[in-house]
Design a protein around this motif. Structure first.
Motif, PDB file in Angstrom:
ATOM      1  N   ALA A   1      36.411  10.331   3.498  1.00 42.34           N
ATOM      2  CA  ALA A   1      36.848  11.695   3.773  1.00 42.34           C
ATOM      3  C   ALA A   1      35.704  12.593   4.210  1.00 42.34           C
ATOM      4  O   ALA A   1      35.917  13.562   4.949  1.00 42.34           O
ATOM      5  N   THR A   2      34.495  12.305   3.780  1.00 41.65           N
ATOM      6  CA  THR A   2      33.352  13.181   4.059  1.00 41.65           C
ATOM      7  C   THR A   2      32.361  12.560   5.032  1.00 41.65           C
ATOM      8  O   THR A   2      31.227  13.031   5.133  1.00 41.65           O
ATOM      9  N   THR A   3      32.755  11.527   5.751  1.00 41.89           N
ATOM     10  CA  THR A   3      31.843  10.787   6.627  1.00 41.89           C
ATOM     11  C   THR A   3      32.314  10.874   8.062  1.00 41.89           C
ATOM     12  O   THR A   3      33.526  10.911   8.334  1.00 41.89           O
ATOM     13  N   VAL A   4      31.348  10.914   8.976  1.00 39.82           N
ATOM     14  CA  VAL A   4      31.626  10.804  10.401  1.00 39.82           C
ATOM     15  C   VAL A   4      30.824   9.632  10.948  1.00 39.82           C
ATOM     16  O   VAL A   4      29.752   9.296  10.432  1.00 39.82           O
ATOM     17  N   MET A   5      31.377   8.992  11.958  1.00 38.53           N
ATOM     18  CA  MET A   5      30.669   7.905  12.637  1.00 38.53           C
ATOM     19  C   MET A   5      29.963   8.479  13.852  1.00 38.53           C
ATOM     20  O   MET A   5      30.565   9.222  14.641  1.00 38.53           O
ATOM     21  N   VAL A   6      28.708   8.182  14.003  1.00 40.44           N
ATOM     22  CA  VAL A   6      27.913   8.714  15.102  1.00 40.44           C
ATOM     23  C   VAL A   6      27.401   7.555  15.949  1.00 40.44           C
ATOM     24  O   VAL A   6      26.939   6.540  15.428  1.00 40.44           O
ATOM     25  N   GLU A   7      27.534   7.702  17.248  1.00 43.80           N
ATOM     26  CA  GLU A   7      27.064   6.698  18.196  1.00 43.80           C
ATOM     27  C   GLU A   7      26.127   7.345  19.208  1.00 43.80           C
ATOM     28  O   GLU A   7      26.082   8.565  19.358  1.00 43.80           O
ATOM     29  N   HIS A   8      25.387   6.497  19.901  1.00 49.31           N
ATOM     30  CA  HIS A   8      24.439   6.949  20.928  1.00 49.31           C
ATOM     31  C   HIS A   8      23.393   7.884  20.330  1.00 49.31           C
ATOM     32  O   HIS A   8      23.149   8.986  20.836  1.00 49.31           O
ATOM     33  N   ILE A   9      22.793   7.440  19.247  1.00 50.82           N
ATOM     34  CA  ILE A   9      21.710   8.205  18.633  1.00 50.82           C
ATOM     35  C   ILE A   9      20.452   8.023  19.484  1.00 50.82           C
ATOM     36  O   ILE A   9      20.080   6.889  19.796  1.00 50.82           O
ATOM     37  N   PRO A  10      19.770   9.109  19.864  1.00 52.06           N
ATOM     38  CA  PRO A  10      18.523   8.955  20.623  1.00 52.06           C
ATOM     39  C   PRO A  10      17.484   8.168  19.845  1.00 52.06           C
ATOM     40  O   PRO A  10      17.501   8.109  18.612  1.00 52.06           O
TER      41      PRO A  10
ATOM     42  N   ARG B   1      33.603  18.065   2.688  1.00 45.62           N
ATOM     43  CA  ARG B   1      34.463  17.596   3.763  1.00 45.62           C
ATOM     44  C   ARG B   1      34.557  18.620   4.893  1.00 45.62           C
ATOM     45  O   ARG B   1      34.718  18.253   6.061  1.00 45.62           O
ATOM     46  N   ARG B   2      34.447  19.889   4.564  1.00 49.36           N
ATOM     47  CA  ARG B   2      34.516  20.924   5.587  1.00 49.36           C
ATOM     48  C   ARG B   2      33.422  20.739   6.637  1.00 49.36           C
ATOM     49  O   ARG B   2      33.668  20.875   7.835  1.00 49.36           O
ATOM     50  N   ASP B   3      32.215  20.411   6.192  1.00 54.26           N
ATOM     51  CA  ASP B   3      31.119  20.212   7.138  1.00 54.26           C
ATOM     52  C   ASP B   3      31.359  18.983   8.009  1.00 54.26           C
ATOM     53  O   ASP B   3      30.967  18.961   9.189  1.00 54.26           O
ATOM     54  N   ALA B   4      31.991  17.959   7.455  1.00 56.56           N
ATOM     55  CA  ALA B   4      32.306  16.772   8.262  1.00 56.56           C
ATOM     56  C   ALA B   4      33.304  17.111   9.363  1.00 56.56           C
ATOM     57  O   ALA B   4      33.169  16.657  10.505  1.00 56.56           O
TER      58      ALA B   4
END
Length: 861
Positions: A313-322, A478-481
């Motif tokens: 619930a509080t996680t995001v997946m991030v891709e293409h990290i420099p 979760r709000r920040d996510a």
């Protein structure tokens, strides 16, 4: 090197003679590695060649004039000297490809004609004839009764076998983690034959969602929706249309079954006006029930989002990290700086753990071998004299079967030869205990190295390729996510791409490690493979399907001709069973092909995302090759080309072909009853379990026999097949109202079988919160478009004027408006922001994993 007790070996060789072979063994390892890579490359080349052949041979009578026009236009235009040189270099392979395509198209156009000529002894045959989709005939009703009788008997026999097998091997049919989350009223299956049936029938959506997830609950809810639609639509049509067709249709030469449907409606009959109103009734009734069901789902979806467990619930997946931020510490600091406050609880960049995964695979294989040998020894009474002994021959056989159970970095044959320096025989338990212990030490060492490099905060270029460009960011709130998902972090759109993460236990880390170039290339090849499979499916299946037809076999096998003449009932039995069986059998191979393409080429980051992709692709294949197969003709490509040139011809195309196959689809539904009960038997899992019992105990056999094959028995393929059955019933409900009754029985059987399997037998899968349900409703609305187009074409042909057809066609505007409203009115993808502020007050489900760290780095794999 393995240092084993000398007391366990019986030496017959001198070690010096074997030591001389070590350099050759290392060379053998390198050559074996080259052979392995060559074999892998060869497999990819063969796959690519097969797909290319399918693409080219499935394009009969293709018009390649546009290629010639393009090249001629380029030749006529004045080009600078450099441009002309470049164009000339590019034009040669272009011409070669065009010539190859012309040749393939010319030869591929004869595929179906060749099958028709060699197998069916016809000059021309449509794809429907070759795949066994027969047109309505006077004996169609007898074929339906035969199909109904035989499939009903098959259901009874399979149910009896299920009860017997459930008594013999209950672990196969009862999930072993059943327990705490199950309501007390249904915590145990009642004893007795079919005593589980009332319990399964009374299951509610809340019961199923609380135990196996919302996806499984909504699959069962789709069966309820199908029964409601078929009841609301089918009962009035059967009560009103069937008597009108029978007594006032006007076709005196129609058979008994056709007199109940529109096949008995004469040209220019006034009943066409009634059918124009029926089209509106079906569309509005189905859409009303779809919207009502989606509103109920929206409440369940919001509750599921509220109860989504942490860390998902509080996680995001991030891709293409420099590259400068490809470490846990630097990524966390960057996100905190963007928010200007501390918002990140944990940042994790995916690590490249290829060597660690190989070592863990060897460790798991060694433990499995040790467990099997120990089980065999215990079954023999644990007598010391009967301890398992590994001989040179048995070792070589194991090496040929697998090369991952040894613990060194060399090849399996090299390891075995090193072990054999001590003699021809060794104690199996001591050997695999030593292998497991040494491999575990190497696993710990490699894991420690990766973690030390990761904790140093240094990027890839200095650490030997440890970090990747993908990861997960877990926020404190979760709000920040949710805010991060809506943010654009950089003007370069392909940096810091945020998306919602899958379940922690469902992440495919290998896909996250794939590079951008590989992902793009894989998608291009994947779509080309899908197109090749789509276009080349008919030419490659019609041969076997045509051979399965009784008319063909009678021409090929003279003895069968005499048998059919002596027993004419065989013709009716064959037509009632084999046509639908052959088509169902062919379509059952498609999920494995589509899943292979989805996993290998479409770089999807989660297993459930692969299931969603499979559901979408498989449904369209089913619609074309099961529902619309009569309209395809002898070539799907030629049919599609004609529709592109004249889109309005789709009305006459469907109206002239599909109404002739109502009897086939009436026989198609009883076969699905048998298919559903066959899933209930779980014959594949039962066979695996019984086989594994000879090698290990019941608990290990249960683990190795689960889960079921996710290609065909996964929720993606199941959702696609269920949607197709409801679409078939709706498409033919006006042409043949009794089909609603047979289809309703199919969904009753499906509800019972899937209710037991999902709730009691199958292991719980990661949950997507009803995304499969939403895709099912979208596909169902697509099927309503087919229904309106079909009935419009039929009314334009049958009515004395075009007015009934135009009235039916106007429902397309209402259907399009409903379809657009369905996508704009229901916002189910994310939790409303007003609920996010109260996220801590909501009850949370238990997470499958408590972190997005790779399992091999946590010691969980």
């Amino acid at each position: 090197m393995c240092d084993l007790p000398a007391s366990r070996f019986i030496s017959s060789h001198s070690p010096e003679s074997e030591l001389a072979r070590l350099p050759a063994m290392q060379f053998q390892h390198r050559s074996g590695l080259k052979k392995s890579l060559a074999a892998r490359a060869l497999r990819h080349i063969v796959l690519a060649a097969t797909l290319l052949f399918a693409c080219l041979t499935a394009a009969p009578n293709m018009n390649w004039i546009w290629l010639d026009e393009m090249t001629q236009r380029a030749q006529d235009e004045p080009l600078p000297r450099i441009s002309s040189v470049v164009w000339g270099a590019l034009r040669a392979p272009w011409h070669l490809a065009a010539a190859t395509a012309r040749l393939a198209a010319g030869q591929g156009g004869r595929v179906t004609r060749l099958v028709a000529k060699l197998v069916m002894r016809k000059e021309e045959a449509t794809a429907a004839e070759l795949t066994g989709v027969m047109v309505d005939s006077a004996g169609g009703l007898n074929a339906f009764w035969v199909a109904l009788l035989i499939n009903s008997l098959a259901v009874l026999v399979l149910t009896l076998f299920f009860e017997i097998a459930r008594g013999w091997h209950p672990l196969v049919y009862v999930r072993n983690e059943v327990g705490e989350t199950r309501p007390s009223t249904i915590s145990r299956l009642p004893c007795g034959w079919l005593a589980w049936l009332p319990t399964v029938i009374n299951l509610t959506v809340d019961d199923v969602a609380g135990v196996v997830g919302l996806d499984a609950a909504m699959l069962l809810e789709f069966h309820h929706l199908a029964l409601q639609i078929l009841a609301v639509v089918g009962v009035p049509l059967i009560v009103v249309l069937c008597p009108l067709h029978y007594y006032f249709g006007g076709m005196a030469d129609a058979d008994q079954y056709s007199r109940l449907g529109m096949g008995n409606v004469a040209q220019g009959s006034s009943l066409c006006w009634l059918h124009a109103g029926v089209v509106w009734f079906v569309v509005l009734s189905a859409e009303a029930l779809i919207f009502r069901a989606q509103r109920r789902f929206l409440d369940l979806r919001v509750r599921w989002l509220r109860e989504m467990p942490v860390p998902r619930a509080t996680t995001v997946m991030v891709e293409h990290i420099p590259a400068e931020y490809q470490s846990d510490k630097r990524l966390q600091d960057y996100i905190d700086n963007v928010f200007a406050r501390t918002v990140v609880k944990e940042a994790y960049v995916i690590k490249k753990t290829g060597q660690l995964l190989k070592l863990e695979a060897k460790l798991a294989s060694a433990k499995r071998e040790l467990m099997e040998l120990d089980f065999q020894w215990q079954r023999s009474g644990s007598i010391p004299e009967r301890r398992p002994i590994l001989t040179r021959a048995s070792n070589l056989r194991r090496a040929r079967k697998r090369d991952d159970f040894l613990y060194t970095g060399l090849s399996a044959d090299t390891d075995l030869l090193l072990i054999q320096l001590a003699g021809d025989q060794m104690d199996g338990l001591d050997y695999f205990q030593k292998v497991a212990a040494d491999t575990a030490a190497l696993v710990q060492e490699e894991r420690k190295r990766i973690l030390e490099v990761a904790s140093s905060g240094i990027t890839d270029r200095s650490t030997g390729e440890v970090h990747s460009s993908s990861g997960f960011i877990t926020f404190i709130h979760r709000r920040d996510a949710e805010i991060a998902l809506q943010m654009t972090f950089r003007s370069h759109g392909w940096q810091f791409v945020m998306s919602r993460p899958p379940d922690p236990g469902d992440v495919l880390y290998s896909a996250l490690l794939a590079g951008e170039a590989y992902s793009f290339l894989g998608q291009c090849i994947g779509y080309a493979a899908i197109a090749g499979l789509f276009l080349g499916y008919v030419p490659f299946i019609v041969l076997f399907s045509a051979v399965a037809q009784l008319e063909t076999l009678r021409k090929v096998v003279p003895l069968l001709e005499s048998i059919v003449q002596s027993w004419p009932v065989l013709h009716t039995v064959w037509n009632g069973l084999m046509a639908s069986f052959a088509l169902t059998l062919f379509m059952s191979f498609l999920p494995s092909c589509l899943m292979l393409i989805s996993r290998r080429l479409f770089v999807l980051k989660a297993g459930r995302w692969c299931q969603l992709k499979l559901q979408m692709l498989y449904y369209y294949f089913l619609v074309v090759f099961v529902l619309l197969i009569t309209a395809v003709g002898s070539s799907i490509f030629c049919t599609a080309s004609n529709l592109v040139e004249r889109p309005v011809s789709i009305f006459s195309l469907l109206a002239s072909t599909m109404p002739k196959a109502t009897q086939f689809y009436l026989c198609y539904f009883p076969l699905q009853w048998t298919s559903y009960v066959l899933e209930l038997v779980r014959y594949q899992n039962l066979a695996k379990f019984v086989t594994m019992l000879t090698l290990c105990g019941q608990v290990a056999a249960k683990e190795r026999s689960e889960p079921e094959n996710q290609d065909y028995y996964g929720i993606g393929a199941r959702s696609a097949r269920d949607t197709l059955l409801l679409v078939i019933a709706l498409v033919f409900c006006s042409l043949s109202p009794p089909i609603c009754l047979v289809a309703s029985m199919s969904f009753v059987v499906a509800r019972v079988c899937y209710g037991y399997l999902l709730f009691y037998a199958e292991v719980r899968k990661p949950d997507q919160g009803g995304e499969f349900w939403c895709l099912q409703l979208q596909h169902l609305q697509h099927g309503l478009f087919i229904y309106v187009i079909l009935m419009t074409g039929v009314l334009l042909q049958r009515a004395s004027t075009s007015t009934p057809g135009v009235l039916a066609a106007t429902s397309l505007f209402a259907l399009a408006s409903k379809y657009r409203r369905f996508h704009t009115e229901f916002k189910w993808q994310s939790l409303p922001f007003e609920d996010i502020s109260q996220d801590l007050d909501h009850r949370k489900e238990t997470s499958s994993r408590h972190s997005y760290v790779q399992p091999e780095l946590c010691g969980e794999s």
